[in-house]
Design an enzyme around this catalytic site. Structure first.
Site, PDB file in Angstrom:
ATOM      1  N   GLY A  13     -17.430  25.023  22.659  1.00 19.72           N
ATOM      2  CA  GLY A  13     -17.916  24.886  21.293  1.00 19.72           C
ATOM      3  C   GLY A  13     -18.901  25.975  20.897  1.00 19.72           C
ATOM      4  O   GLY A  13     -19.233  26.870  21.683  1.00 19.72           O
ATOM      5  N   GLY A  16     -21.970  25.428  22.960  1.00 22.51           N
ATOM      6  CA  GLY A  16     -21.592  25.295  24.360  1.00 22.51           C
ATOM      7  C   GLY A  16     -21.323  26.610  25.046  1.00 22.51           C
ATOM      8  O   GLY A  16     -21.774  26.852  26.172  1.00 22.51           O
ATOM      9  N   LYS A 138     -27.089   9.307  16.846  1.00 21.45           N
ATOM     10  CA  LYS A 138     -27.834  10.007  17.890  1.00 21.45           C
ATOM     11  C   LYS A 138     -28.896   9.098  18.497  1.00 21.45           C
ATOM     12  O   LYS A 138     -29.171   9.169  19.709  1.00 21.45           O
ATOM     13  CB  LYS A 138     -28.468  11.272  17.321  1.00 21.45           C
ATOM     14  CG  LYS A 138     -27.449  12.362  17.022  1.00 21.45           C
ATOM     15  CD  LYS A 138     -28.107  13.611  16.453  1.00 21.45           C
ATOM     16  CE  LYS A 138     -27.066  14.703  16.202  1.00 21.45           C
ATOM     17  NZ  LYS A 138     -27.679  15.931  15.662  1.00 21.45           N
TER      18      LYS A 138
END
Length: 312
Positions: A13, A16, A138
């Site tokens: 990503g 990432g 989250k």
């Protein structure tokens, strides 16, 4: 003491891939999850193979195979999740909860960094709907982590420069405007802008640092805490191009939201909290948190005047 072994989930990503690079550069044995779900996505496969060429080890694991996740986690000391997603991340939420379950069962992880890297969700309980769903999800992950007694660090990285700086924070473009620029409110609200590679560098710095254990790490370097007016002025100075300012009131900014789809409404709501309310910089960092540039003064983070020069 040797460097911690790091497992990166979501390595292909946007953040990432940078996390893999930073981990390897800082000397950590780096493991990357290779999920069979990539199927025929040749670009992802080639990226994974490039990580392997750089020295990372590919670990085959799947969120649909709990045992494979546990075995992957057992190989390392630190797990960093960088899975991206759109504004509504119910799928992302489920995957992260599966990862938390695997980490809990493995029992060996000394630090987990969940996929956050934006606004601090613990400060966004009053956010506009439907965008608040992102922050609520989250917080569900955070609760699962803490209920499982998993050591953690939460990283609040604020605004990625690629999305907010090159375009002078304009909607629907990624490059600087040439004639007119929309200014939100009076343009003086402070916002925190971060180069994405610096986000990864600071994140990896924190994983072996006892000062950040069970705390939030804010990436809020003072020279990158700027108002939109300051950002525009930097661009005008380095480009020599004076822009016409169009000031947008909060009421006018929010007016069209009702006609947008849910994802667009969420994005506009986040934008409103950043540029009108100043949610990234309108608070003092407390005792349960640290600021990255204070902890790691040796990191020469990219200032936004330097960043903007790539658009000339």
């Amino acid at each position: 003491m040797g460097k911690s072994k790091v497992l990166i989930v979501g390595a292909t990503g946007y953040i990432g891939r940078r996390m893999v690079k930073a981990s390897l550069e800082q000397g950590h044995p780096t493991y990357v999850v290779q999920r069979p779900e990539i199927g025929l996505d040749i670009e992802k496969l080639q990226m994974l193979l490039s990580f392997k060429k750089q020295g990372a080890e590919l670990v085959k694991a799947s969120f649909s195979d709990h045992k494979s996740l546990v075995e992957a986690v057992k190989k390392v000391d630190v797990v960093i999740c960088t899975m991206s997603g759109v504004h509504f991340r119910s799928h992302n939420l489920l995957l992260q909860l599966k990862l938390v379950d695997a980490i809990k069962e493995a029992g060996n992880v000394k630090r987990f960094l969940p996929s956050e890297f934006g606004m601090d969700p613990s400060r966004m309980g009053d956010a506009l709907e439907p965008g608040r769903e992102t922050f609520d999800q989250k917080m569900v992950v955070r609760k699962a982590i803490e209920d499982a007694n998993i050591p953690f660090t939460y990283v609040s990285a604020n605004c990625f420069a690629g999305y907010f700086v090159g375009n002078l924070s304009q909607l629907e473009t990624l490059t600087p405007p040439s004639q007119k620029v929309c200014v939100y409110g009076d343009g003086n609200v402070k916002v925190v802008f971060m180069d994405e590679d610096d986000v990864a560098t600071y994140t990896i710095k924190t994983i072996d640092d006892p000062r950040t254990l069970n705390k939030t790490l804010y990436l809020r370097p003072p020279e990158n805490t700027l108002s939109q007016n300051q950002l525009i002025q930097i661009w005008e100075n380095i480009s020599g191009n004076k822009l016409q300012k169009i000031f947008i009131s909060a009421q006018d900014f929010l007016a069209p939201i009702k006609d947008m789809d849910k994802a667009a409404q969420a994005g506009m709501g986040h934008f409103y909290h950043i540029f009108y309310e100043g949610c990234l910089a309108n608070f003092e960092i407390g005792k349960d948190a640290e600021e990255a540039s204070n902890l790691y003064p040796e990191v020469k983070y990219i200032r936004m005047d330097e960043y903007l020069k790539i658009y000339l």
